[in-house]
Design a protein around this motif. Sequence first.
Motif, PDB file in Angstrom:
ATOM      1  N   ASP A   1      -2.002  26.121 -30.121  1.00 23.33           N
ATOM      2  CA  ASP A   1      -1.970  24.705 -30.465  1.00 23.33           C
ATOM      3  C   ASP A   1      -0.897  24.526 -31.537  1.00 23.33           C
ATOM      4  OD1 ASP A   1      -2.992  21.967 -30.852  1.00 23.33           O
ATOM      5  OD2 ASP A   1      -3.728  22.774 -32.750  1.00 23.33           O
ATOM      6  N   LEU A   2      -0.368  23.302 -31.660  1.00 21.85           N
ATOM      7  CA  LEU A   2       0.677  23.066 -32.653  1.00 21.85           C
ATOM      8  C   LEU A   2       0.149  22.394 -33.906  1.00 21.85           C
ATOM      9  CD1 LEU A   2       3.664  23.240 -33.435  1.00 21.85           C
ATOM     10  CD2 LEU A   2       4.009  21.035 -32.291  1.00 21.85           C
TER      11      LEU A   2
ATOM     12  N   ALA B   1       2.346  35.121 -36.301  1.00 22.01           N
ATOM     13  CA  ALA B   1       1.467  35.075 -35.136  1.00 22.01           C
ATOM     14  C   ALA B   1       2.270  34.932 -33.846  1.00 22.01           C
ATOM     15  CB  ALA B   1       0.484  33.920 -35.278  1.00 22.01           C
ATOM     16  N   LEU B   2       3.285  34.072 -33.861  1.00 18.14           N
ATOM     17  CA  LEU B   2       4.133  33.920 -32.680  1.00 18.14           C
ATOM     18  C   LEU B   2       4.871  35.206 -32.356  1.00 18.14           C
ATOM     19  CD1 LEU B   2       5.604  30.369 -33.365  1.00 18.14           C
ATOM     20  CD2 LEU B   2       4.180  30.993 -31.410  1.00 18.14           C
ATOM     21  N   THR B   3       5.368  35.865 -33.380  1.00 20.93           N
ATOM     22  CA  THR B   3       6.103  37.114 -33.170  1.00 20.93           C
ATOM     23  C   THR B   3       5.198  38.183 -32.582  1.00 20.93           C
ATOM     24  OG1 THR B   3       7.623  36.620 -34.987  1.00 20.93           O
ATOM     25  CG2 THR B   3       7.437  38.926 -34.308  1.00 20.93           C
ATOM     26  N   ALA B   4       3.995  38.316 -33.126  1.00 21.46           N
ATOM     27  CA  ALA B   4       3.061  39.327 -32.626  1.00 21.46           C
ATOM     28  C   ALA B   4       2.636  39.024 -31.200  1.00 21.46           C
ATOM     29  CB  ALA B   4       1.841  39.400 -33.544  1.00 21.46           C
ATOM     30  N   ALA B   5       2.444  37.741 -30.887  1.00 21.99           N
ATOM     31  CA  ALA B   5       2.077  37.372 -29.520  1.00 21.99           C
ATOM     32  C   ALA B   5       3.203  37.709 -28.548  1.00 21.99           C
ATOM     33  CB  ALA B   5       1.744  35.882 -29.458  1.00 21.99           C
ATOM     34  N   ALA B   6       4.448  37.498 -28.978  1.00 23.91           N
ATOM     35  CA  ALA B   6       5.598  37.787 -28.121  1.00 23.91           C
ATOM     36  C   ALA B   6       5.724  39.277 -27.825  1.00 23.91           C
ATOM     37  CB  ALA B   6       6.874  37.265 -28.773  1.00 23.91           C
ATOM     38  N   GLU B   7       5.202  40.103 -28.713  1.00 25.04           N
ATOM     39  CA  GLU B   7       5.227  41.549 -28.475  1.00 25.04           C
ATOM     40  C   GLU B   7       4.264  41.956 -27.362  1.00 25.04           C
ATOM     41  OE1 GLU B   7       4.307  43.132 -32.285  1.00 25.04           O
ATOM     42  OE2 GLU B   7       6.225  42.526 -33.183  1.00 25.04           O
ATOM     43  N   ARG B   8       3.295  41.064 -27.069  1.00 27.95           N
ATOM     44  CA  ARG B   8       2.314  41.341 -26.020  1.00 27.95           C
ATOM     45  C   ARG B   8       2.712  40.753 -24.673  1.00 27.95           C
ATOM     46  NH1 ARG B   8      -2.748  42.862 -27.832  1.00 27.95           N
ATOM     47  NH2 ARG B   8      -3.005  43.365 -25.617  1.00 27.95           N
ATOM     48  N   GLY B   9       3.556  39.700 -24.700  1.00 24.86           N
ATOM     49  CA  GLY B   9       3.929  39.046 -23.455  1.00 24.86           C
ATOM     50  C   GLY B   9       4.440  37.644 -23.718  1.00 24.86           C
ATOM     51  N   PRO B  10       4.562  36.826 -22.671  1.00 27.36           N
ATOM     52  CA  PRO B  10       5.070  35.456 -22.830  1.00 27.36           C
ATOM     53  C   PRO B  10       4.148  34.629 -23.720  1.00 27.36           C
ATOM     54  CG  PRO B  10       5.025  36.116 -20.516  1.00 27.36           C
ATOM     55  CD  PRO B  10       4.281  37.158 -21.264  1.00 27.36           C
ATOM     56  N   VAL B  11       4.745  33.675 -24.416  1.00 24.86           N
ATOM     57  CA  VAL B  11       4.021  32.846 -25.381  1.00 24.86           C
ATOM     58  C   VAL B  11       4.268  31.370 -25.070  1.00 24.86           C
ATOM     59  CG1 VAL B  11       3.702  32.286 -27.824  1.00 24.86           C
ATOM     60  CG2 VAL B  11       4.308  34.624 -27.148  1.00 24.86           C
ATOM     61  N   ALA B  12       3.217  30.561 -25.224  1.00 23.60           N
ATOM     62  CA  ALA B  12       3.340  29.118 -25.017  1.00 23.60           C
ATOM     63  C   ALA B  12       2.831  28.362 -26.230  1.00 23.60           C
ATOM     64  CB  ALA B  12       2.559  28.676 -23.778  1.00 23.60           C
ATOM     65  N   VAL B  13       3.367  27.182 -26.409  1.00 25.23           N
ATOM     66  CA  VAL B  13       2.748  26.188 -27.278  1.00 25.23           C
ATOM     67  C   VAL B  13       2.103  25.175 -26.359  1.00 25.23           C
ATOM     68  CG1 VAL B  13       3.192  24.263 -28.849  1.00 25.23           C
ATOM     69  CG2 VAL B  13       4.233  26.482 -29.283  1.00 25.23           C
ATOM     70  N   CYS B  14       0.819  24.909 -26.575  1.00 20.85           N
ATOM     71  CA  CYS B  14       0.049  23.985 -25.741  1.00 20.85           C
ATOM     72  C   CYS B  14      -0.532  22.930 -26.668  1.00 20.85           C
ATOM     73  CB  CYS B  14      -1.050  24.742 -25.007  1.00 20.85           C
ATOM     74  SG  CYS B  14      -2.201  23.700 -24.082  1.00 20.85           S
TER      75      CYS B  14
ATOM     76  N   PRO C   1      -9.338  20.888 -18.141  1.00 21.13           N
ATOM     77  CA  PRO C   1      -8.894  22.185 -17.619  1.00 21.13           C
ATOM     78  C   PRO C   1      -7.446  22.191 -17.127  1.00 21.13           C
ATOM     79  CG  PRO C   1     -11.066  21.632 -16.753  1.00 21.13           C
ATOM     80  CD  PRO C   1     -10.568  20.405 -17.470  1.00 21.13           C
ATOM     81  N   ASP C   2      -6.949  21.056 -16.652  1.00 24.02           N
ATOM     82  CA  ASP C   2      -5.610  21.044 -16.049  1.00 24.02           C
ATOM     83  C   ASP C   2      -4.511  21.423 -17.031  1.00 24.02           C
ATOM     84  OD1 ASP C   2      -6.764  20.336 -13.687  1.00 24.02           O
ATOM     85  OD2 ASP C   2      -5.744  18.409 -13.474  1.00 24.02           O
ATOM     86  N   ILE C   3      -4.663  21.091 -18.314  1.00 20.97           N
ATOM     87  CA  ILE C   3      -3.596  21.446 -19.249  1.00 20.97           C
ATOM     88  C   ILE C   3      -3.575  22.954 -19.499  1.00 20.97           C
ATOM     89  CG2 ILE C   3      -4.961  21.024 -21.342  1.00 20.97           C
ATOM     90  CD1 ILE C   3      -2.340  19.961 -22.633  1.00 20.97           C
ATOM     91  N   PHE C   4      -4.730  23.589 -19.477  1.00 19.48           N
ATOM     92  CA  PHE C   4      -4.763  25.044 -19.636  1.00 19.48           C
ATOM     93  C   PHE C   4      -4.264  25.738 -18.365  1.00 19.48           C
ATOM     94  CE2 PHE C   4      -8.093  23.477 -22.557  1.00 19.48           C
ATOM     95  CZ  PHE C   4      -7.531  23.911 -23.739  1.00 19.48           C
ATOM     96  N   GLU C   5      -4.592  25.161 -17.228  1.00 18.79           N
ATOM     97  CA  GLU C   5      -4.072  25.711 -15.976  1.00 18.79           C
ATOM     98  C   GLU C   5      -2.554  25.566 -15.920  1.00 18.79           C
ATOM     99  OE1 GLU C   5      -6.206  23.694 -12.927  1.00 18.79           O
ATOM    100  OE2 GLU C   5      -8.118  24.668 -13.405  1.00 18.79           O
ATOM    101  N   ALA C   6      -2.041  24.441 -16.413  1.00 19.70           N
ATOM    102  CA  ALA C   6      -0.588  24.241 -16.444  1.00 19.70           C
ATOM    103  C   ALA C   6       0.077  25.237 -17.393  1.00 19.70           C
ATOM    104  CB  ALA C   6      -0.268  22.812 -16.871  1.00 19.70           C
ATOM    105  N   THR C   7      -0.590  25.531 -18.493  1.00 20.23           N
ATOM    106  CA  THR C   7      -0.041  26.486 -19.455  1.00 20.23           C
ATOM    107  C   THR C   7       0.016  27.885 -18.855  1.00 20.23           C
ATOM    108  OG1 THR C   7      -0.888  25.179 -21.300  1.00 20.23           O
ATOM    109  CG2 THR C   7      -0.358  27.479 -21.748  1.00 20.23           C
ATOM    110  N   ALA C   8      -1.060  28.303 -18.214  1.00 17.97           N
ATOM    111  CA  ALA C   8      -1.071  29.617 -17.580  1.00 17.97           C
ATOM    112  C   ALA C   8      -0.014  29.699 -16.480  1.00 17.97           C
ATOM    113  CB  ALA C   8      -2.461  29.910 -17.002  1.00 17.97           C
TER     114      ALA C   8
END
Length: 207
Positions: free
Chosen positions: A6-7, A99-112, A150-157
């Motif tokens: 979340d932002l 937090a963003l940097t650590a998440a990027a080390e695991r895989g793709p990252v989104a802001v939702c 649910p649709d916004i989380f599905e769109a994020t995934a």
Amino acid sequence: MVVSFDLFGTLVAADRPDEPWAAVADSLTERGVPVPDDWEAAYRRSHREYDRGQEAPLDEHVRLALASRDITVTAVTAREAVLAAFDGSVARRDGARAALTAAAERGPVAVCSNCSVPGLVERTLARTELGRGADVVVTSVGCGWRKPHPDIFEATAAALDAPLSTLVHVGDDARTDGGAGRAGARSVLIDDVPLPAVATRLREGRL
């Protein structure tokens, strides 16, 4: 695992006008748009029906509110006026970049993010220099649905090219961000895991 954040209230703290109708009125006036005497009433009234959970773009709302008082404004002017009205001071929260940097080390990252103002999320990310930490940005005004729908989380995934079940969403609001868990992803609330601890837990595989 893929991660979304979340932002507003999670990665950044932002000032918002106490009287949004007044801020929008000032912004419209600066652009030469006449504002009716009963603008507050027009602004507060709904001028279109939306499905439950559907986002109501604020620039569209402003155009419809003005039209209800026989005032026509272009879509571009309404969008610029609304963006300027809500583009207040903003600051990164402690731990956001880590937090963003650590998440990027695991895989793709989104802001939702839930946001009814087109362009505000992107401008906020640029101003706080957090935009480079996210691979994709999904907004309610962009996808049409607000958290906890649910649709916004599905769109994020989908934007992260990952199954919804692998998405971990980090946010500050149990009602909206907590919807990730009810949608089939997993939610982590910063009341339970403070943002400065998110990076550590990501690196330790404990998020």
